[in-house]
Design an enzyme around this catalytic site. Structure first.
Site, PDB file in Angstrom:
ATOM      1  N   GLU A  67       0.827  -1.210   0.000  1.00 44.61           N
ATOM      2  CA  GLU A  67       0.000   0.000   0.000  1.00 44.61           C
ATOM      3  C   GLU A  67       0.864   1.264   0.000  1.00 44.61           C
ATOM      4  O   GLU A  67       0.571   2.219  -0.718  1.00 44.61           O
ATOM      5  CB  GLU A  67      -0.952   0.003   1.199  1.00 44.61           C
ATOM      6  CG  GLU A  67      -2.114  -0.953   1.066  1.00 44.61           C
ATOM      7  CD  GLU A  67      -3.164  -0.490   0.067  1.00 44.61           C
ATOM      8  OE1 GLU A  67      -3.167   0.696  -0.332  1.00 44.61           O
ATOM      9  OE2 GLU A  67      -4.009  -1.333  -0.313  1.00 44.61           O
ATOM     10  N   PRO A  88     -15.333  -0.126  16.020  1.00 41.14           N
ATOM     11  CA  PRO A  88     -16.191  -0.348  14.849  1.00 41.14           C
ATOM     12  C   PRO A  88     -16.568   0.934  14.111  1.00 41.14           C
ATOM     13  O   PRO A  88     -16.957   0.887  12.945  1.00 41.14           O
ATOM     14  CB  PRO A  88     -17.438  -1.014  15.428  1.00 41.14           C
ATOM     15  CG  PRO A  88     -17.014  -1.566  16.738  1.00 41.14           C
ATOM     16  CD  PRO A  88     -15.902  -0.681  17.236  1.00 41.14           C
ATOM     17  N   GLU A 117      -2.659  13.087  -3.632  1.00 41.75           N
ATOM     18  CA  GLU A 117      -1.538  13.981  -3.307  1.00 41.75           C
ATOM     19  C   GLU A 117      -0.803  13.394  -2.109  1.00 41.75           C
ATOM     20  O   GLU A 117      -1.405  12.695  -1.289  1.00 41.75           O
ATOM     21  CB  GLU A 117      -2.118  15.355  -2.975  1.00 41.75           C
ATOM     22  CG  GLU A 117      -1.160  16.408  -2.566  1.00 41.75           C
ATOM     23  CD  GLU A 117      -1.864  17.734  -2.197  1.00 41.75           C
ATOM     24  OE1 GLU A 117      -1.128  18.649  -1.813  1.00 41.75           O
ATOM     25  OE2 GLU A 117      -3.097  17.830  -2.275  1.00 41.75           O
TER      26      GLU A 117
END
Length: 153
Positions: A67, A88, A117
Site C-alpha cells: 500500500e 467499529p 496527493e
C-alpha cells in the site's frame, strides 16, 4: 455503510461481509520529525496515513509495504508494528480493524493509486481534520515514541 466488492479472481460481485475487514496503515517517518500523509482520492476525502486493505493470502507487513509503495512510491526499509485499532466506528464505510506500523523508507514521495496527493507534515503541525481515527493514531504515537523507532523520528 457497506460498499459492493468483487471477487479478485473472477470479478463477480461478493455479498456484503458480516465480519470486519483487515487493513494496514503506516506512520511513515522522515527526517525532522515529519510524517508522510496522503490526500485521499476517494471518499472519505481528506488527509490520512498511507495504507489500505489486506488482500487474501497477504501478511499485514506485506500489505503495508504494498500500500505504501502504491500510494506514495516509497520503498520501505524499516517496518515495525505499533498498535492495532478496532473501534467499529473508526471507518465510516464499514467495520475495519487496522494494524498500524511505524516505517521509514527511500525514494521521493509521489501520489499514486488512490492517493491524490502526498505531503510531509511536522508531527507538531498536522492538518485538521484527518480521516478515520488517524489523529488519534498519531497522537498515540507521539506519546509512545520508542527508542527502536527509525532515526528519522
Amino acid at each position: 455503510m457497506e460498499t459492493a466488492e468483487s471477487c479478485p479472481s473472477c470479478g463477480a460481485p461478493l455479498p456484503p461481509s458480516r465480519f470486519p475487514r483487515c487493513t494496514a496503515d503506516a506512520i511513515l517517518l522522515f527526517p525532522g520529525r515529519r510524517v508522510l500523509l496522503v490526500r485521499r482520492r476517494y471518499p472519505p476525502i481528506g488527509w490520512a496515513l498511507p495504507g489500505g486493505f489486506v488482500e487474501a493470502g497477504e501478511s499485514l507487513e506485506d500489505a503495508c509495504r504494498r500500500e505504501i509503495e502504491e500510494e506514495t512510491a516509497i520503498v520501505i526499509e524499516h517496518l515495525e508494528q505499533f498498535h492495532t485499532y478496532s473501534d467499529p466506528r473508526r471507518d465510516p464505510r464499514r467495520h475495519t480493524i487496522t494494524t498500524v506500523f511505524v516505517a521509514s523508507g527511500r525514494g521521493d514521495p509521489r501520489a499514486g493509486d488512490d492517493a491524490a496527493e502526498t505531503a510531509l507534515f511536522p508531527l507538531a503541525d498536522l492538518p485538521d481534520p484527518l480521516c478515520f481515527d488517524h489523529r488519534r493514531i498519531l497522537d498515540d504515537y507521539i506519546r509512545a515514541r520508542r527508542p527502536s523507532d527509525p532515526p528519522s523520528a
